[in-house]
Scaffold this active site. Structure first.
Site, PDB file in Angstrom:
ATOM      1  N   ASP A  29      -1.816   6.326   6.615  1.00 24.28           N
ATOM      2  CA  ASP A  29      -2.899   5.545   6.013  1.00 24.28           C
ATOM      3  C   ASP A  29      -3.197   4.430   7.007  1.00 24.28           C
ATOM      4  O   ASP A  29      -2.433   3.467   7.121  1.00 24.28           O
ATOM      5  CB  ASP A  29      -2.444   4.985   4.664  1.00 24.28           C
ATOM      6  CG  ASP A  29      -3.471   4.026   4.048  1.00 24.28           C
ATOM      7  OD1 ASP A  29      -4.516   3.775   4.677  1.00 24.28           O
ATOM      8  OD2 ASP A  29      -3.207   3.531   2.928  1.00 24.28           O
ATOM      9  N   LYS A  54     -12.832  -1.642   5.815  1.00 27.06           N
ATOM     10  CA  LYS A  54     -12.053  -2.664   6.492  1.00 27.06           C
ATOM     11  C   LYS A  54     -12.559  -2.866   7.923  1.00 27.06           C
ATOM     12  O   LYS A  54     -12.785  -3.976   8.348  1.00 27.06           O
ATOM     13  CB  LYS A  54     -10.565  -2.287   6.534  1.00 27.06           C
ATOM     14  CG  LYS A  54      -9.969  -1.896   5.182  1.00 27.06           C
ATOM     15  CD  LYS A  54      -9.819  -3.065   4.221  1.00 27.06           C
ATOM     16  CE  LYS A  54      -9.556  -2.646   2.788  1.00 27.06           C
ATOM     17  NZ  LYS A  54      -8.335  -1.899   2.568  1.00 27.06           N
ATOM     18  N   TRP A  76       0.820  -1.209   0.000  1.00 24.55           N
ATOM     19  CA  TRP A  76       0.000   0.000   0.000  1.00 24.55           C
ATOM     20  C   TRP A  76       0.846   1.247   0.000  1.00 24.55           C
ATOM     21  O   TRP A  76       0.561   2.192  -0.741  1.00 24.55           O
ATOM     22  CB  TRP A  76      -0.998  -0.008   1.160  1.00 24.55           C
ATOM     23  CG  TRP A  76      -2.160  -0.905   0.852  1.00 24.55           C
ATOM     24  CD1 TRP A  76      -2.461  -2.086   1.465  1.00 24.55           C
ATOM     25  CD2 TRP A  76      -3.138  -0.731  -0.182  1.00 24.55           C
ATOM     26  NE1 TRP A  76      -3.574  -2.645   0.871  1.00 24.55           N
ATOM     27  CE2 TRP A  76      -4.004  -1.838  -0.139  1.00 24.55           C
ATOM     28  CE3 TRP A  76      -3.361   0.252  -1.153  1.00 24.55           C
ATOM     29  CZ2 TRP A  76      -5.086  -1.991  -1.003  1.00 24.55           C
ATOM     30  CZ3 TRP A  76      -4.435   0.100  -2.022  1.00 24.55           C
ATOM     31  CH2 TRP A  76      -5.280  -1.013  -1.945  1.00 24.55           C
TER      32      TRP A  76
HETATM   33  C1  LIG Z   1      -7.862  -1.202   1.333  1.00 23.45           C
HETATM   34  C2  LIG Z   1      -6.776  -0.222   1.516  1.00 23.45           C
HETATM   35  C3  LIG Z   1      -6.654   0.909   0.696  1.00 23.45           C
HETATM   36  C4  LIG Z   1      -7.494   1.108  -0.551  1.00 23.45           C
HETATM   37  O1  LIG Z   1      -8.693   1.570  -0.341  1.00 23.45           O
HETATM   38  P1  LIG Z   1      -9.714   1.833  -1.545  1.00 23.45           P
HETATM   39  O2  LIG Z   1     -10.897   2.234  -0.772  1.00 23.45           O
HETATM   40  O3  LIG Z   1      -9.879   0.561  -2.308  1.00 23.45           O
HETATM   41  O4  LIG Z   1      -9.166   2.916  -2.387  1.00 23.45           O
HETATM   42  C5  LIG Z   1      -5.654   1.808   0.973  1.00 23.45           C
HETATM   43  N1  LIG Z   1      -4.786   1.604   1.978  1.00 23.45           N
HETATM   44  C6  LIG Z   1      -4.858   0.510   2.758  1.00 23.45           C
HETATM   45  C7  LIG Z   1      -3.861   0.318   3.836  1.00 23.45           C
HETATM   46  C8  LIG Z   1      -5.849  -0.426   2.551  1.00 23.45           C
HETATM   47  O5  LIG Z   1      -5.916  -1.513   3.331  1.00 23.45           O
END
Ligand SMILES: *Cc1c(COP(=O)(O)O)cnc(C)c1O
Length: 359
Positions: A166, A190, A103
């Site tokens: 993030d 998530k 990521w």
């Molecule tokens: C799932 C995830 C994303 C991506 O998110 P989207 O909503 O699909 O753009 C970004 N960063 C992390 C750490 C993730 O687990």
């Protein structure tokens, strides 16, 4: 419910607390006597405003978000934020990114479209060894690498520039040390609720740095000034997220309540699962112990020819979505907040049964 639901180990969109799903079903046609589904309400009407305000207040309380941070309910997901963050914060055009997995690698690639990006680290490593620039606009870190199963157990302490995290895949699984953070973002799908909602926490002194090209609907200052209603927010997703926040607030476990209880259960779930994997001769997790994720547990069968049989048997045992991310293969068990302890115990029993039959 007539029969128990299977345990769902999806990395995202992922399992939600069953009581929340039940309440959503009950309120689907008529929210609190309003005669409307939440999906049908004006985002500016008093009913939805009350839903929004309660969600924000509960979230602020759960994570002890300091007053100088604004909470924005946005759209565009984690990948959207990979562009939105530099457009809002890369005023002088210098961004440092610690690449600790898939990521953060994507974040670095996207930020390159807007800024000069320096890779501060190429793997999980002590912050003291990172290559950081004194004049960077911010430092980007992915605090839980969902694909690789790598989690920062403590936030890096960066004195040179604001830290952007993030935290998509572990937000609300543990407290956040806000004194080390300038901006945090998380896709909801998530650990929070339905896909389509993206949470952003931004310190007020960072609100006024956007590049001229930043779209108004993604400009943190504009969104903050409009209480996340510059344009129509993802109303239904905010409603469900609010119910999840309330579920966490009321959660109790091992004599604790709220986020502390959730964290305690997360620690126990992860500890049990890693111990089972480490104790077996058929499975392996390849992440160093000090940065193993509590949320996403990737593992491999040492004999990869057994993968299909493993997954078929898991489905039969009511254990869903255990296949690893296509970029790394193997298996992955995501054990977010809403995964009960019983789900992890059922997975461990299955791991042991399968090993007895095939080990
Ligand atoms: C799932 C995830 C994303 C991506 O998110 P989207 O909503 O699909 O753009 C970004 N960063 C992390 C750490 C993730 O687990």
């Amino acid at each position: 419910m007539s029969r128990p639901r299977p345990f769902n180990f999806s990395a995202g969109p992922a399992v939600l607390p069953e009581p929340v799903l039940g309440q959503v079903a009950e309120e689907m046609l008529d929210w609190h006597g309003s005669g409307m589904s939440v999906m049908e309400m004006s985002h500016r009407g008093r009913e939805f405003i009350s839903i929004y305000e309660a969600a924000e207040a509960t979230l602020r309380e759960l994570l002890a978000v300091p007053r100088e941070f604004r909470i924005l309910f946005m759209q565009g997901g984690g990948l959207g934020e990979n562009a939105v963050v530099p457009m809002n914060l890369a005023r002088t055009g210098k961004v440092d990114v610690a690449v600790t997995g898939s990521w953060s690698r994507k974040s670095a690639a996207e930020a390159r479209r807007y800024a000069d990006v320096q890779i501060a680290a190429e793997a999980f490593s002590p912050t003291a060894q990172w290559r950081l620039r004194e004049d960077a606009d911010y430092v980007h870190v992915c605090t839980n690498e969902t694909i690789d199963g790598i989690e920062f157990q403590e936030l890096p302490r960066i004195d040179t520039a604001p830290l952007v995290i993030d935290c998509s895949s572990h937000v609300l699984s543990r407290p956040i040390n806000w004194s080390r953070v300038g901006c945090a973002f998380a896709g909801a799908q998530k650990n929070i609720g339905p896909a389509g909602l993206t949470l952003v926490f931004v310190r007020e002194d960072l609100l006024d740095r956007a590049l001229p090209i930043c779209p108004s609907a993604f400009n943190y200052k504009v969104v903050a000034e409009h209480q996340s209603m510059f344009n129509t927010p993802p109303t239904f997703a905010i409603y469900v997220a609010g119910l999840v926040f309330q579920w966490i607030k009321n959660f109790s476990y091992a004599g604790k309540t709220g986020l502390a209880a959730i964290e305690q259960r997360n620690v126990e779930k992860a500890t049990l699962l890693y111990a089972a994997l480490d104790g077996s001769s058929l499975y392996e997790n390849r992440v160093a112990a000090e940065c193993r994720s509590r949320m996403n547990v990737p593992f491999y069968l040492k004999d990869e020819r057994l993968n299909d049989a493993f997954l078929a048997g898991a489905r039969e045992a009511q254990l869903l979505q255990l296949k690893g991310h296509k970029s790394v293969g193997g298996m992955r068990a995501s054990i977010y907040n809403a995964m009960p302890l019983e789900g992890v115990q059922a997975l461990i029993s299955y791991l042991q049964d399968f090993e007895k039959r095939h080990g």
